[in-house]
Design a protein around this motif. Structure first.
Motif, PDB file in Angstrom:
ATOM      1  N   ASN A   6    -137.887 -26.622  28.262  1.00  0.00           N
ATOM      2  CA  ASN A   6    -138.350 -25.785  29.374  1.00  0.00           C
ATOM      3  C   ASN A   6    -139.845 -25.938  29.608  1.00  0.00           C
ATOM      4  O   ASN A   6    -140.313 -25.966  30.753  1.00  0.00           O
ATOM      5  CB  ASN A   6    -138.013 -24.317  29.099  1.00  0.00           C
ATOM      6  CG  ASN A   6    -136.514 -24.050  29.186  1.00  0.00           C
ATOM      7  OD1 ASN A   6    -135.812 -24.779  29.891  1.00  0.00           O
ATOM      8  ND2 ASN A   6    -136.030 -23.032  28.491  1.00  0.00           N
ATOM      9  N   LEU A   9    -140.395 -29.191  31.383  1.00  0.00           N
ATOM     10  CA  LEU A   9    -139.995 -29.081  32.788  1.00  0.00           C
ATOM     11  C   LEU A   9    -141.019 -28.306  33.595  1.00  0.00           C
ATOM     12  O   LEU A   9    -141.352 -28.651  34.723  1.00  0.00           O
ATOM     13  CB  LEU A   9    -138.618 -28.415  32.884  1.00  0.00           C
ATOM     14  CG  LEU A   9    -137.439 -29.256  32.407  1.00  0.00           C
ATOM     15  CD1 LEU A   9    -136.148 -28.418  32.421  1.00  0.00           C
ATOM     16  CD2 LEU A   9    -137.266 -30.486  33.294  1.00  0.00           C
ATOM     17  N   ARG A  10    -141.503 -27.217  32.981  1.00  0.00           N
ATOM     18  CA  ARG A  10    -142.510 -26.433  33.697  1.00  0.00           C
ATOM     19  C   ARG A  10    -143.781 -27.253  33.919  1.00  0.00           C
ATOM     20  O   ARG A  10    -144.408 -27.189  34.965  1.00  0.00           O
ATOM     21  CB  ARG A  10    -142.813 -25.164  32.923  1.00  0.00           C
ATOM     22  CG  ARG A  10    -141.734 -24.086  33.073  1.00  0.00           C
ATOM     23  CD  ARG A  10    -142.251 -22.736  32.627  1.00  0.00           C
ATOM     24  NE  ARG A  10    -142.529 -22.720  31.179  1.00  0.00           N
ATOM     25  CZ  ARG A  10    -141.596 -22.405  30.266  1.00  0.00           C
ATOM     26  NH1 ARG A  10    -140.362 -22.097  30.647  1.00  0.00           N
ATOM     27  NH2 ARG A  10    -141.913 -22.398  28.987  1.00  0.00           N
ATOM     28  N   GLU A  12    -143.990 -30.555  34.223  1.00  0.00           N
ATOM     29  CA  GLU A  12    -143.708 -31.532  35.272  1.00  0.00           C
ATOM     30  C   GLU A  12    -143.748 -30.874  36.645  1.00  0.00           C
ATOM     31  O   GLU A  12    -144.264 -31.446  37.603  1.00  0.00           O
ATOM     32  CB  GLU A  12    -142.343 -32.188  35.032  1.00  0.00           C
ATOM     33  CG  GLU A  12    -142.317 -33.108  33.826  1.00  0.00           C
ATOM     34  CD  GLU A  12    -140.953 -33.763  33.635  1.00  0.00           C
ATOM     35  OE1 GLU A  12    -140.115 -33.652  34.548  1.00  0.00           O
ATOM     36  OE2 GLU A  12    -140.749 -34.375  32.576  1.00  0.00           O
ATOM     37  N   ASP A  13    -143.192 -29.672  36.737  1.00  0.00           N
ATOM     38  CA  ASP A  13    -143.232 -28.951  38.013  1.00  0.00           C
ATOM     39  C   ASP A  13    -144.670 -28.685  38.444  1.00  0.00           C
ATOM     40  O   ASP A  13    -145.025 -28.820  39.618  1.00  0.00           O
ATOM     41  CB  ASP A  13    -142.475 -27.619  37.894  1.00  0.00           C
ATOM     42  CG  ASP A  13    -140.968 -27.822  37.745  1.00  0.00           C
ATOM     43  OD1 ASP A  13    -140.505 -28.921  38.134  1.00  0.00           O
ATOM     44  OD2 ASP A  13    -140.290 -26.912  37.245  1.00  0.00           O
ATOM     45  N   ILE A  14    -145.484 -28.305  37.484  1.00  0.00           N
ATOM     46  CA  ILE A  14    -146.891 -28.023  37.795  1.00  0.00           C
ATOM     47  C   ILE A  14    -147.610 -29.292  38.238  1.00  0.00           C
ATOM     48  O   ILE A  14    -148.327 -29.310  39.241  1.00  0.00           O
ATOM     49  CB  ILE A  14    -147.595 -27.400  36.572  1.00  0.00           C
ATOM     50  CG1 ILE A  14    -147.013 -26.011  36.287  1.00  0.00           C
ATOM     51  CG2 ILE A  14    -149.104 -27.317  36.797  1.00  0.00           C
ATOM     52  CD1 ILE A  14    -147.471 -25.423  34.960  1.00  0.00           C
ATOM     53  N   ASN A  16    -146.391 -31.951  39.518  1.00  0.00           N
ATOM     54  CA  ASN A  16    -145.894 -32.447  40.809  1.00  0.00           C
ATOM     55  C   ASN A  16    -146.548 -31.749  41.995  1.00  0.00           C
ATOM     56  O   ASN A  16    -146.490 -32.244  43.110  1.00  0.00           O
ATOM     57  CB  ASN A  16    -144.370 -32.284  40.896  1.00  0.00           C
ATOM     58  CG  ASN A  16    -143.651 -33.539  40.448  1.00  0.00           C
ATOM     59  OD1 ASN A  16    -144.173 -34.642  40.583  1.00  0.00           O
ATOM     60  ND2 ASN A  16    -142.450 -33.362  39.907  1.00  0.00           N
ATOM     61  N   THR A  17    -147.151 -30.623  41.753  1.00  0.00           N
ATOM     62  CA  THR A  17    -147.803 -29.899  42.852  1.00  0.00           C
ATOM     63  C   THR A  17    -149.283 -30.240  42.979  1.00  0.00           C
ATOM     64  O   THR A  17    -149.907 -29.881  43.969  1.00  0.00           O
ATOM     65  CB  THR A  17    -147.680 -28.377  42.630  1.00  0.00           C
ATOM     66  OG1 THR A  17    -148.383 -28.004  41.436  1.00  0.00           O
ATOM     67  CG2 THR A  17    -146.218 -27.967  42.527  1.00  0.00           C
ATOM     68  N   THR A  18    -149.849 -30.956  41.984  1.00  0.00           N
ATOM     69  CA  THR A  18    -151.273 -31.282  42.059  1.00  0.00           C
ATOM     70  C   THR A  18    -151.490 -32.523  42.917  1.00  0.00           C
ATOM     71  O   THR A  18    -150.662 -33.443  42.902  1.00  0.00           O
ATOM     72  CB  THR A  18    -151.857 -31.514  40.652  1.00  0.00           C
ATOM     73  OG1 THR A  18    -153.248 -31.809  40.775  1.00  0.00           O
ATOM     74  CG2 THR A  18    -151.193 -32.683  39.947  1.00  0.00           C
ATOM     75  N   TYR A  34    -143.538 -40.246  32.275  1.00  0.00           N
ATOM     76  CA  TYR A  34    -143.587 -39.380  33.461  1.00  0.00           C
ATOM     77  C   TYR A  34    -144.722 -39.838  34.390  1.00  0.00           C
ATOM     78  O   TYR A  34    -145.801 -40.225  33.941  1.00  0.00           O
ATOM     79  CB  TYR A  34    -143.833 -37.930  33.045  1.00  0.00           C
ATOM     80  CG  TYR A  34    -144.144 -37.025  34.226  1.00  0.00           C
ATOM     81  CD1 TYR A  34    -143.138 -36.544  35.050  1.00  0.00           C
ATOM     82  CD2 TYR A  34    -145.457 -36.656  34.508  1.00  0.00           C
ATOM     83  CE1 TYR A  34    -143.430 -35.732  36.133  1.00  0.00           C
ATOM     84  CE2 TYR A  34    -145.756 -35.845  35.593  1.00  0.00           C
ATOM     85  CZ  TYR A  34    -144.735 -35.378  36.402  1.00  0.00           C
ATOM     86  OH  TYR A  34    -145.029 -34.578  37.478  1.00  0.00           O
ATOM     87  N   ASN A  36    -146.244 -38.279  38.333  1.00  0.00           N
ATOM     88  CA  ASN A  36    -146.001 -37.200  39.296  1.00  0.00           C
ATOM     89  C   ASN A  36    -145.857 -37.736  40.717  1.00  0.00           C
ATOM     90  O   ASN A  36    -146.006 -38.946  40.994  1.00  0.00           O
ATOM     91  CB  ASN A  36    -147.091 -36.126  39.203  1.00  0.00           C
ATOM     92  CG  ASN A  36    -148.429 -36.605  39.741  1.00  0.00           C
ATOM     93  OD1 ASN A  36    -148.646 -37.785  39.973  1.00  0.00           O
ATOM     94  ND2 ASN A  36    -149.351 -35.667  39.933  1.00  0.00           N
ATOM     95  N   LYS A  37    -145.580 -36.838  41.633  1.00  0.00           N
ATOM     96  CA  LYS A  37    -145.340 -37.198  43.032  1.00  0.00           C
ATOM     97  C   LYS A  37    -146.568 -37.844  43.648  1.00  0.00           C
ATOM     98  O   LYS A  37    -146.463 -38.822  44.411  1.00  0.00           O
ATOM     99  CB  LYS A  37    -144.937 -35.937  43.804  1.00  0.00           C
ATOM    100  CG  LYS A  37    -144.608 -36.191  45.269  1.00  0.00           C
ATOM    101  CD  LYS A  37    -144.203 -34.890  45.942  1.00  0.00           C
ATOM    102  CE  LYS A  37    -143.891 -35.125  47.429  1.00  0.00           C
ATOM    103  NZ  LYS A  37    -143.533 -33.850  48.105  1.00  0.00           N
TER     104      LYS A  37
END
Length: 470
Positions: A6, A9-10, A12-14, A16-18, A34, A36-37
């Motif tokens: 978890n 995942l958290r 990676e989510d963070i 991906n928003t930067t 990994y 990111n976007k």
């Protein structure tokens, strides 16, 4: 275990928003775990393209990868806190474009977290300012136009490594394009293009020059503009060509700037902006060089007749006198003065007087050899340097000049026929040292004797010898 998953995942989510491009890899295995976007959007790669650092390095830094002694940025050692020093380098994107990036990483345990800061726009701005400054410095130092244009082409190709660039210069008299700079296209291609006449369907450049507007050919092998040149393009291994006309500040055509691609392609907005930059810089370079050449021409040439002026004549004479001393060949200086020139001006006006001087220059250049030097050294006074020929030949040349000028004519402003003559004085040197001033003084004395003898005749004096009337 679930908490660790978890947490990952958290994270990676963070990430991906930067907006910052970020990825992490395993220190022990080198596997990239990994990205990111923002990383994928910036460089075009996804995780399946670059599963480990070795693969990523071979894609992003092919030139360094080919060098076994190159130090990969991934192998940099961090400080005691696990942070690397800043690294600025070029990075090849998946689509073939290049970005200038700042790279840092931090290491925590077996994880190495990478941060990529895109500084391409700043780098491009700095490089273009440097290219402009270098170009203007080269102009100021009198560098040749071809050398300056090569610098511009190299700058564009640094920004767009997958491009091959060409600058062609417009010959307005013949309506043709001449090779200006094309350092990385094959020589056979450059030779085939050099001197091509502008017109429709004459490739991208010939058509752009003819139309006076940008021509984009995404696929050379299917486009009408290239139907007569596909074999040439195929041999040169180019498949797309985007060409812009280069215009002067006054709107006249100076040439064309072209970008070639190895595969069919359409320009992006950045490509078009790069072409605009290049055309503007080339235009400045051409006009600056022409202005410099014009200033130099004015410094050495007479604006009315187009002949050399007094300074030019002295400089050339000094060089040839030194050469004659070393090689032992004879030389002469011939002085010409228009007879009763004031009367011509008084009777017909100064514009007609100007026509007389221009006519004299034209007639003289038709008679004199390429190696002879003629200059206007005073109002209606001209001097000619005749190297390597003996005294008899000098006298024959002088007589040909006298007769040709005697039979010449100009029309006055009211269409009256105006004939004119010249008196000539010759200073001849067979051997030994003699300065330009010495010879001019002797020629001037001979000219005075010619005037005293009744004008429209020739008088010669030999250096350290007797005079004679011809």
């Amino acid at each position: 275990m679930d908490n660790k998953v978890n947490d990952a995942l958290r994270l990676e989510d963070i990430l991906n928003t930067t907006p910052t491009a970020v990825g992490w890899s395993s220190v022990s295995s080198g596997r990239i775990e990994y990205i990111n976007k923002a990383f994928s959007e910036l460089f075009g790669y996804d995780l399946s393209d670059i599963s480990d650092l070795k693969t990523w390095y071979s894609h992003a830094f092919p030139e360094l990868h080919a060098n076994p002694h190159a130090v990969a940025p991934w192998d940099l050692v961090g400080d005691e806190n696990g942070f690397s020093p800043d690294l600025k380098t070029k990075l090849l994107c998946k689509d073939g474009s290049v970005r200038q990036v700042g790279i840092r990483f931090s290491t925590v345990g077996d994880k190495r977290l990478w941060y990529f800061n895109d500084i391409t726009d700043y780098w491009v701005a700095e490089e273009r300012l440097r290219a402009r400054s270098d170009m203007l410095e080269m102009v100021a130092k009198g560098s040749g136009l071809k050398e300056i244009l090569n610098v511009i082409v190299k700058q564009v190709q640094r920004e767009s490594p997958s491009s091959l660039c060409s600058i062609l210069l417009f010959d307005a008299t013949e309506q043709r394009l001449r090779l200006g700079a094309s350092p990385d296209l094959p020589e056979f291609f450059n030779q085939a293009v050099d001197g091509i006449r502008i017109g429709m369907n004459v490739g991208s450049c010939g058509t752009a020059a003819y139309l006076g507007k940008r021509v984009i050919v995404e696929d050379i092998y299917t486009h009408d503009y290239w139907k007569n040149f596909t074999a040439l393009a195929q041999k040169a291994r180019v498949a797309a060509c985007w060409s812009d006309p280069i215009m002067s500040s006054k709107g006249s055509l100076l040439g064309t700037f072209a970008i070639y691609k190895r595969t069919p392609a359409s320009p992006t907005n950045k490509d078009l902006e790069l072409i605009n930059f290049a055309c503007n810089l080339v235009s400045i370079a051409i006009e600056s060089v022409k202005a410099q050449e014009e200033l130099e021409h004015r410094a050495y040439f007479d604006h009315l007749t187009g002949l050399g002026n007094r300074g030019y004549f002295f400089e050339q004479c000094d060089n040839i006198l030194k050469e004659s001393l070393m090689k032992g060949f004879p030389l002469s200086i011939l002085m010409m003065d228009v007879d009763n020139f004031k009367s011509v001006n008084d009777a017909f006006g100064h514009k007609t007087g100007d026509l007389v001087l221009q006519k004299l220059a034209q007639v003289s250049e038709l008679i004199l050899r390429r190696e002879d030097i003629i200059a206007r050294i005073g109002g209606e006074e001209f001097a000619v340097l005749l190297p390597t020929i003996d005294k008899k030949e000098v006298l024959r040349v002088a007589e040909r000049l006298r007769k040709a000028i005697e039979t010449s004519m100009v029309l006055s402003m009211d269409n009256q026929k105006v004939y004119f003559t010249v008196s000539l004085g010759i200073a001849y040197k067979d051997h030994g040292y003699c300065s330009v001033d010495d010879l001019l003084s002797i020629a001037d004395n001979a000219l005075y004797q010619s005037k005293s003898a009744g004008r429209n005749c020739i008088f010669s004096l030999e250096y350290n010898a007797h005079n004679s009337l011809f």
